[in-house]
Design a protein around this motif. Structure first.
Motif, mmCIF file in Angstrom:
data_model
loop_
_atom_site.group_PDB
_atom_site.id
_atom_site.type_symbol
_atom_site.label_atom_id
_atom_site.label_comp_id
_atom_site.label_asym_id
_atom_site.label_seq_id
_atom_site.Cartn_x
_atom_site.Cartn_y
_atom_site.Cartn_z
ATOM 1 N N GLU A 57 -10.086 -8.625 -2.735
ATOM 2 C CA GLU A 57 -8.860 -8.559 -1.938
ATOM 3 C C GLU A 57 -7.982 -7.386 -2.354
ATOM 4 O O GLU A 57 -7.236 -6.829 -1.536
ATOM 5 N N LEU A 58 -8.090 -6.975 -3.614
ATOM 6 C CA LEU A 58 -7.313 -5.836 -4.082
ATOM 7 C C LEU A 58 -7.934 -4.507 -3.662
ATOM 8 O O LEU A 58 -7.269 -3.469 -3.706
ATOM 9 N N GLU A 113 -8.861 -3.950 -0.657
ATOM 10 C CA GLU A 113 -8.455 -3.705 0.719
ATOM 11 C C GLU A 113 -7.388 -2.615 0.782
ATOM 12 O O GLU A 113 -6.477 -2.571 -0.050
ATOM 13 N N SER A 152 -3.741 -3.668 0.649
ATOM 14 C CA SER A 152 -3.164 -4.279 -0.551
ATOM 15 C C SER A 152 -2.255 -3.281 -1.268
ATOM 16 O O SER A 152 -2.721 -2.297 -1.838
ATOM 17 N N GLY A 172 -3.167 -3.422 -4.999
ATOM 18 C CA GLY A 172 -4.425 -2.747 -5.281
ATOM 19 C C GLY A 172 -4.293 -1.238 -5.288
ATOM 20 O O GLY A 172 -4.797 -0.553 -6.187
#
Length: 216
Positions: free
Chosen positions: A127-128, A130, A133, A136
């Motif tokens: 998810e990080l 992405e 994000s 991220g």
């Protein structure tokens, strides 16, 4: 702005308590700060983590530190472009307008942002990865640090080492800002790297001669 709400009652009570005690006992000092402006000797870049209380650690009063907080106490490389750069703007103001003589990067134990970077770079936090994000993309700043500690076998050792790499990467990136480099070269500004052990109350500094962190 229809979504703005009144303060929670516990914050109102705390404010009233501060105004009746700390402020009332030091009102002349506060008025002097208001009239004369700020003259901090140091800027401290620390993490947003609520457990890291910079002024308490150093016993500082109002007006002593120019403090900037962000996820994992990171400094991005100097990159003037069309984006908005809050951390870079704070550094520019501290160095060129306030003329601070010391700039401190303060890392700490148990940093959630650093752990997120470790997991992202290890493939455990897709998810990080992405593009959407914010965390991220911010933690991408620390990827060079992860590469330097990735050979450590134990995850706990890698994460602890990466917390200190967050300090070192930030110090390296600070020198990419021309106005920081000029101030350092002219001996008008000193850079410092610190790491704080929250549970033990420890404080370590980066020793450039040994290339290691040592107790203050």
């Amino acid at each position: 702005m229809k979504h703005a709400m009144p303060l929670p009652s516990y914050l109102v009570k705390r404010y009233n308590g501060w105004k009746a005690t700390t402020y009332a006992e030091n009102s002349v000092w506060y008025q002097r700060l208001a009239d004369e402006g700020q003259r901090p000797r140091a800027m401290i870049i620390s993490c947003c983590d609520s457990r890291v209380h910079v002024t308490s650690i150093f016993g500082a009063d109002q007006g002593e530190f120019f403090i900037h907080r962000n996820i994992a106490n990171l400094v991005p490389p100097c990159k003037p472009d069309g984006d908005i750069h809050g951390t870079s703007a704070a550094i520019e103001y501290a160095v060129t307008a306030l003329h601070v003589t010391n700039l401190v990067v303060l890392g700490h134990s148990g940093c959630g942002g650093v752990k997120g970077c470790h997991d992202m770079c290890s493939g455990k936090a897709p998810e990080l990865e992405e593009k959407s994000s914010f965390v991220g993309r911010w933690m991408d700043i620390l990827r060079p640090g992860f590469e330097r500690v990735s050979q450590l076998e134990q995850e706990t050792d890698r994460v602890r080492a990466l917390e200190k790499e967050a300090v070192l990467v930030s110090l390296e990136n600070l020198m990419s800002f021309p106005f920081v480099k000029d101030a350092v070269d002219q001996q008008k500004l000193s850079l410092h790297g610190l790491w704080h052990d929250i549970g033990k109350g420890g404080l370590e500094y980066y020793n450039k001669d040994t290339g290691e962190f040592a107790s203050v």
